[in-house]
Design an enzyme around this catalytic site. Sequence first.
Site, PDB file in Angstrom:
ATOM      1  N   GLY A   1       0.912  -1.052  -0.168  1.00  0.00           N
ATOM      2  CA  GLY A   1       0.440   0.086  -0.096  1.00  0.00           C
ATOM      3  C   GLY A   1       0.832   1.199  -0.140  1.00  0.00           C
ATOM      4  O   GLY A   1       0.730   2.143   0.525  1.00  0.00           O
TER       5      GLY A   1
ATOM      6  N   ASP B   1      -2.101   4.078  -8.363  1.00  0.00           N
ATOM      7  CA  ASP B   1      -1.896   4.304  -7.723  1.00  0.00           C
ATOM      8  C   ASP B   1      -1.947   6.004  -8.029  1.00  0.00           C
ATOM      9  O   ASP B   1      -2.752   7.039  -6.521  1.00  0.00           O
ATOM     10  CB  ASP B   1      -0.874   4.528  -7.514  1.00  0.00           C
ATOM     11  CG  ASP B   1       0.179   2.897  -6.519  1.00  0.00           C
ATOM     12  OD1 ASP B   1      -1.106   2.692  -5.818  1.00  0.00           O
ATOM     13  OD2 ASP B   1       1.191   2.693  -6.247  1.00  0.00           O
TER      14      ASP B   1
ATOM     15  N   THR C   1      10.054  -8.761  13.869  1.00  0.00           N
ATOM     16  CA  THR C   1      10.332  -7.807  13.159  1.00  0.00           C
ATOM     17  C   THR C   1      11.920  -7.516  12.304  1.00  0.00           C
ATOM     18  O   THR C   1      11.644  -6.901  11.308  1.00  0.00           O
ATOM     19  CB  THR C   1      11.128  -6.785  14.399  1.00  0.00           C
ATOM     20  OG1 THR C   1      11.550  -6.701  15.148  1.00  0.00           O
ATOM     21  CG2 THR C   1       9.717  -6.304  15.253  1.00  0.00           C
TER      22      THR C   1
ATOM     23  N   CYS D   1     -18.154   2.995 -21.633  1.00  0.00           N
ATOM     24  CA  CYS D   1     -16.949   2.770 -22.126  1.00  0.00           C
ATOM     25  C   CYS D   1     -17.730   1.368 -22.976  1.00  0.00           C
ATOM     26  O   CYS D   1     -18.432   1.509 -23.601  1.00  0.00           O
ATOM     27  CB  CYS D   1     -15.719   2.397 -22.201  1.00  0.00           C
ATOM     28  SG  CYS D   1     -14.256   2.567 -22.906  1.00  0.00           S
ATOM     29  N   LEU D   2     -16.355  -0.066 -22.836  1.00  0.00           N
ATOM     30  CA  LEU D   2     -17.633  -0.835 -23.509  1.00  0.00           C
ATOM     31  C   LEU D   2     -18.254  -1.492 -22.913  1.00  0.00           C
ATOM     32  O   LEU D   2     -19.673  -2.037 -23.989  1.00  0.00           O
ATOM     33  CB  LEU D   2     -16.639  -2.090 -23.401  1.00  0.00           C
ATOM     34  CG  LEU D   2     -16.856  -3.721 -23.960  1.00  0.00           C
ATOM     35  CD1 LEU D   2     -17.479  -3.319 -25.397  1.00  0.00           C
ATOM     36  CD2 LEU D   2     -16.230  -4.750 -23.614  1.00  0.00           C
ATOM     37  N   GLY D   3     -19.378  -1.399 -21.370  1.00  0.00           N
ATOM     38  CA  GLY D   3     -20.946  -1.403 -21.105  1.00  0.00           C
ATOM     39  C   GLY D   3     -21.774  -0.522 -21.893  1.00  0.00           C
ATOM     40  O   GLY D   3     -22.963  -0.754 -21.695  1.00  0.00           O
TER      41      GLY D   3
ATOM     42  N   HIS E   1     -15.387   6.961 -19.664  1.00  0.00           N
ATOM     43  CA  HIS E   1     -14.819   6.873 -17.593  1.00  0.00           C
ATOM     44  C   HIS E   1     -15.234   7.492 -16.651  1.00  0.00           C
ATOM     45  O   HIS E   1     -14.632   8.228 -16.236  1.00  0.00           O
ATOM     46  CB  HIS E   1     -13.207   6.280 -17.518  1.00  0.00           C
ATOM     47  CG  HIS E   1     -13.069   4.848 -18.353  1.00  0.00           C
ATOM     48  ND1 HIS E   1     -13.029   3.704 -18.253  1.00  0.00           N
ATOM     49  CD2 HIS E   1     -12.732   4.899 -20.010  1.00  0.00           C
ATOM     50  CE1 HIS E   1     -12.851   2.848 -18.788  1.00  0.00           C
ATOM     51  NE2 HIS E   1     -12.136   3.674 -19.927  1.00  0.00           N
TER      52      HIS E   1
ATOM     53  N   GLU F   1     -15.784   7.555 -13.471  1.00  0.00           N
ATOM     54  CA  GLU F   1     -14.679   6.655 -12.457  1.00  0.00           C
ATOM     55  C   GLU F   1     -13.592   7.353 -12.005  1.00  0.00           C
ATOM     56  O   GLU F   1     -13.190   7.337 -10.778  1.00  0.00           O
ATOM     57  CB  GLU F   1     -14.785   5.042 -11.830  1.00  0.00           C
ATOM     58  CG  GLU F   1     -13.824   4.469 -12.949  1.00  0.00           C
ATOM     59  CD  GLU F   1     -13.961   4.156 -14.817  1.00  0.00           C
ATOM     60  OE1 GLU F   1     -13.566   3.533 -15.296  1.00  0.00           O
ATOM     61  OE2 GLU F   1     -15.283   5.667 -15.133  1.00  0.00           O
TER      62      GLU F   1
END
Length: 542
Positions: A16, A71, A188, A381-383, A507, A509
């Site tokens: 992360g 990221d 550790t 998009c493809l949807g 897109h 999102e």
Amino acid sequence: MTKFIFVTGGVVSSLGKGLTSASIGTILERRGLRIRLQKLDPYLNVDPGTMSPYQHGEVYVLDDGAETDLDLGHYERFTHSPLSRDSNYTSGRIYQRVIEKERQGKYLGGTVQVVPHVTDEIKASIRRLAGPDVDVVITELGGTVGDIEGLPFLEAIRQLPLDVGKSNCLFVHLTLVPYLRAARELKTKPTQHSVQQLREIGIQPDVLIVRCERPLGRDNEEKIALFCNVEHKAVIEEIDKEFSIYEVPVGLVEHGLDQLIVEKLGLKAGPSDMDDWEELVRRIRNPEHEVTIAVVGKYIEHRDAYKSIYEALDHAGLAHSARVIVKRLEAEELERQSPETLLSGVDGILVPGGFGIRGVEGKVRTIQFARENQIPYFGICLGMQAAVIEFARNVAGLPGAHSTEFAADTPYPVICLLEDQKTVTTKGGTMRLGAQPCVLADHSLAAQTYGLPEVSERHRHRYEFNPEFRNPLVSAGMSLSGTSPDGKLVEIVEIPDHPWFLAVQFHPEFKSKPMQPHPLFVGFVGAAMARRKNERSQPQPV
């Protein structure tokens, strides 16, 4: 002058670092500092645009058309840092620039080497983000300490303090302290070895952020501090979060990381203001409602392949004080089993993007099920392209309608290659990419949902709605509610006699944030909640 923070990782990948880098950006912004974020990836691809989602998760697209690492999605969702193609460099891009300079004779006949030429190019890419309007540049290094391909990047950041002054640089190392259940102990030693590798390279971490599933305890903190040569207060515990990734910045502030960074870099910062972020976390932990959304995609088994989709759904859920339960379904499963079996009980259906023919018929069957059963549908998009194919076949009377991407000989090519793509032979960075304007039709669902007559959204595609089929599809009841300003490209389609059926070529999102959820996702989740409420209010059969 601008200060620099470098975030490295050790022990294992997928700890992360991107989320931690974004969270550091958050807590510094909340103290009034102006930040920039950047990701350096050691792989040799020029950018992740040609990589499979199974390899590296989603490709995150910026306004300027840069295809970047996922990221950078964290960076945009967590901060206000402006991002551009200078925010993501790979080994491939760095080496490409070095070779171009060599071909142009810019090294004056010298022998071109990793040190200093490659490392100088890396340092230049980092310093490119600095300036009088930037207090801190946060640079994340992809991969794990010890990876051979990452060595030039580590060498470059080792050198940078010599150029700008050690007091202007801070090294943050993210590591793992695993819990061995058989021994009932946190260990550790892997962290010690990871830091040892960094120190052999010449980098002494200033701060250690330690991922763990259980509290470290003072003894382990002191051991790590002693053996890794860092102050005790600079060992920051980061326990796995129970509810949401948006808890991470709050946890870092609780452990004093923001104050530690301010002190070590000598930053002139204001007091921390995390009130709205803490309220966000409170709402995440205490939802008032639930709603179930089916996401039917091509890369469902890789959770990061649709990372921004899932985050945008969560953001929309927050806007409605609801927890969004995502039912992930492989599109190919919808070709083998009936939609009634797999989609029973969902409140809304979302079909995201993808490339290649695999699973397309499953997506088409999914969309038919959503249309015929009046289930809120959102295509991306493809949807969107699959929604046009389904409508053409089953409503507009165009049997065999398809996209030329999947069936070059289709009698009804309702989706076709963009005109400026027909002469393109290379794959990298050649699609329709980045922010493009879209004009919304008056009184359309899109216009009502956005509350605007025109919007700008990010694209990543080669194929489009074929303008030759506008009239037959509109005559059959499909609304083309969003177009490019010149009217040539169809960006949004709707079915007006459906409770909520909207599909977009772009897109959305990529522009959603937890405190600024995207309007289309908010509208879609709201429609799904309305359906759920209506379904539950219906009398049940005895």
